[in-house]
Design an enzyme around this catalytic site. Structure first.
Site, PDB file in Angstrom:
ATOM      1  N   GLU A 107       7.875  -0.253  -1.642  1.00 47.75           N
ATOM      2  CA  GLU A 107       7.426  -1.253  -0.816  1.00 47.75           C
ATOM      3  C   GLU A 107       5.731  -1.190  -1.209  1.00 47.75           C
ATOM      4  O   GLU A 107       5.073  -0.209  -0.958  1.00 47.75           O
ATOM      5  CB  GLU A 107       7.399  -0.952   0.642  1.00 47.75           C
ATOM      6  CG  GLU A 107       8.836  -0.952   1.296  1.00 47.75           C
ATOM      7  CD  GLU A 107       8.869  -0.744   2.618  1.00 47.75           C
ATOM      8  OE1 GLU A 107      10.053  -1.292   3.002  1.00 47.75           O
ATOM      9  OE2 GLU A 107       8.092   0.106   3.278  1.00 47.75           O
ATOM     10  N   CYS A 108       5.182  -2.412  -1.587  1.00 49.54           N
ATOM     11  CA  CYS A 108       3.729  -2.499  -1.650  1.00 49.54           C
ATOM     12  C   CYS A 108       3.138  -1.639  -2.648  1.00 49.54           C
ATOM     13  O   CYS A 108       3.586  -1.495  -3.739  1.00 49.54           O
ATOM     14  CB  CYS A 108       2.963  -2.658  -0.182  1.00 49.54           C
ATOM     15  SG  CYS A 108       1.295  -3.304  -0.567  1.00 49.54           S
ATOM     16  N   GLY A 109       2.295  -0.550  -2.010  1.00 47.43           N
ATOM     17  CA  GLY A 109       2.019   0.421  -2.956  1.00 47.43           C
ATOM     18  C   GLY A 109       2.801   1.318  -3.717  1.00 47.43           C
ATOM     19  O   GLY A 109       2.718   1.608  -4.841  1.00 47.43           O
ATOM     20  N   SER A 119       9.024  -4.614  -3.538  1.00 45.42           N
ATOM     21  CA  SER A 119       8.392  -5.660  -3.276  1.00 45.42           C
ATOM     22  C   SER A 119       7.106  -5.417  -2.340  1.00 45.42           C
ATOM     23  O   SER A 119       6.824  -4.196  -2.179  1.00 45.42           O
ATOM     24  CB  SER A 119       9.239  -6.582  -2.088  1.00 45.42           C
ATOM     25  OG  SER A 119       8.743  -7.608  -1.588  1.00 45.42           O
TER      26      SER A 119
END
Length: 446
Positions: free
Chosen positions: A329-331, A424
């Protein structure tokens, strides 16, 4: 009504003082005031629990340090009213005081902090930056009260210059009590592009929090006069043991710190056993793990350390090649790419499991609530990032942005899949759909 004035005569439920700490806008000092209040009340012998409104990771970490208890998120859409009520009811069984820090301004967003306060009949404590006004504070807080309206319990005047300044503010508010004041702080809680810095990065944080509690002038008579509430818990759902016997490795350090406590609770309730490891310390994926979770954080601040973490990198490539289910997720997604360009324009090689480059930028790339329509139903969450992913890879799907009571259909974050790897910018809130969350950690059929 899910909360009411306490009238219990059987002792089955506990009456507690509950306030939602809000303001006219961001930057007024909500987190500072909530932290000071939590620490002050705890030092007065009160058992304090704190919640944060809306999707957030960093403020809850700071408030956890102030209150010395885990801080969960409350939100009428992402978390849901029933689950929010259940968490409030559980906290009420353990606490004398519940503080709920709002998000942005009191009426900002849909649903807003005011909507949350009204849903549970919680009075509002307004924080006002009084550094450049005096009597006008009265007009500001009356507007906050009447616009909704909300039940305004009182005011915390922040950045007050003197006792005379505080007296002028109190006199101008007429029937609204000035419950507390904070002077201008020489050492405030520092910030960065995603909000406050992580608590472990703040030098002498405990002393800062103690100093804030010392400086908070709390009118105990006004505080004790606040109404007490009783929360009736809804029936607790029993989750299926979809992850029974499975061990989920979770990256957790300064580069991967954005993790909802409720996500961990959800995984445990599904039967999984979380185990933690630190990529920054070059720790490999733990042996025996059945799945891997890379949450968001600040990898862009640790590009050099991550690029040099050879044991971790080797273990990541190995488990991906073996088909281990991976959620990034993200990072977490950022480190799976080929390169990361930080704000200083330094380029760091990453894992190369996803083709392309992540580039940090000065302007916000995405912010807001989103929903991911999975085969198991809608999984809710949010996005908040200052980077962009430049890739030739085609997304398998997109999340949907949420702007009203339902997702509006506008495309949100891209979701990339490669075998059992899912990545994502979207941050999932697992309890919104435990079945969908569980599916992310199970091998997909080829």
């Amino acid at each position: 009504m899910t909360a009411m004035a306490a009238m219990d005569t059987h002792g089955a439920e506990r009456a507690v003082t509950v306030v939602l700490v809000s303001a006219i806008a961001s930057g007024q000092g909500k987190t500072t005031s909530t932290a000071a209040l939590a620490r002050k009340l705890a030092r007065l012998g009160k058992s304090v629990r704190v919640f944060k409104t809306g999707p957030d990771f960093i403020d809850p970490m700071m408030l956890e340090r102030a209150s010395r208890h885990a801080v969960q998120s409350l939100d009428l859409w992402m978390v849901g009213q029933k689950q929010s009520q259940a968490m409030l009811a559980q906290a009420a069984q353990q606490a004398d005081v519940i503080l709920i820090e709002g998000v942005m301004g009191l009426y900002d967003g849909n649903p807003s902090s005011a909507d949350l306060a009204r849903a549970f009949a919680v009075p509002v404590l307004a924080v006002v930056d009084a550094s450049a006004m005096a009597q006008t504070v009265g007009a500001v807080v009356m507007g906050l009260r009447d616009f909704g309206p909300v039940q305004l319990a009182g005011v915390v005047a922040n950045r007050v210059a003197s006792t005379g300044h505080a007296r002028m503010i109190a006199e101008a508010m007429r029937d609204i009590p000035l419950i507390a004041t904070l002077p201008r702080q020489q050492q405030a809680l520092p910030e960065r592009h995603l909000g406050l810095v992580l608590p472990d990065e703040v030098v002498a944080l405990e002393q800062i929090l103690d100093r804030l509690a010392d400086q908070l002038e709390l009118d105990l008579d006004a505080w004790d006069a606040l109404p007490k509430l009783v929360f009736s818990p809804p029936a607790a759902p029993i989750l299926p043991s979809l992850l029974s016997g499975r061990t989920i490795a979770i990256a957790r350090d300064a580069a991967f710190a954005f993790l909802y406590p409720a996500n961990l609770d959800c995984l445990r309730e599904l039967g999984a056993e979380p185990v933690f490891f630190s990529p920054l310390n070059d720790e490999p994926v733990p042996a025996g793990a059945d799945a891997l979770y890379l949450p968001g954080g600040y990898p862009e601040l640790h590009g050099q350390a991550l690029a040099r973490a050879s044991r971790w990198q080797q273990s990541m490539r190995k488990v991906h090649a073996a088909g281990m289910p991976i959620l990034a997720e993200c990072g977490g997604m950022m480190v799976l790419t080929e390169k990361l360009v930080d704000k200083q324009e330094s380029t760091w090689p990453m894992l190369g499991l996803l083709p392309g480059t992540v580039v940090m930028q000065n302007r916000l790339a995405a912010l807001g609530a989103q929903a991911w329509n999975t085969p198991q139903g809608s999984l809710r969450g949010h996005a908040f990032h200052y980077s962009r992913f430049e890739t030739p890879m085609q997304p398998q799907m997109y999340t949907q942005k949420h702007t009203q009571k339902h997702a509006d259909g506008e495309a949100g974050e891209a979701v990339y899949c490669d075998g059992n790897l899912t990545a994502s910018y979207f941050h999932s809130y697992f309890p919104s759909n435990p079945q969908a969350a569980a599916a992310l950690f199970l091998r997909r059929k080829p």
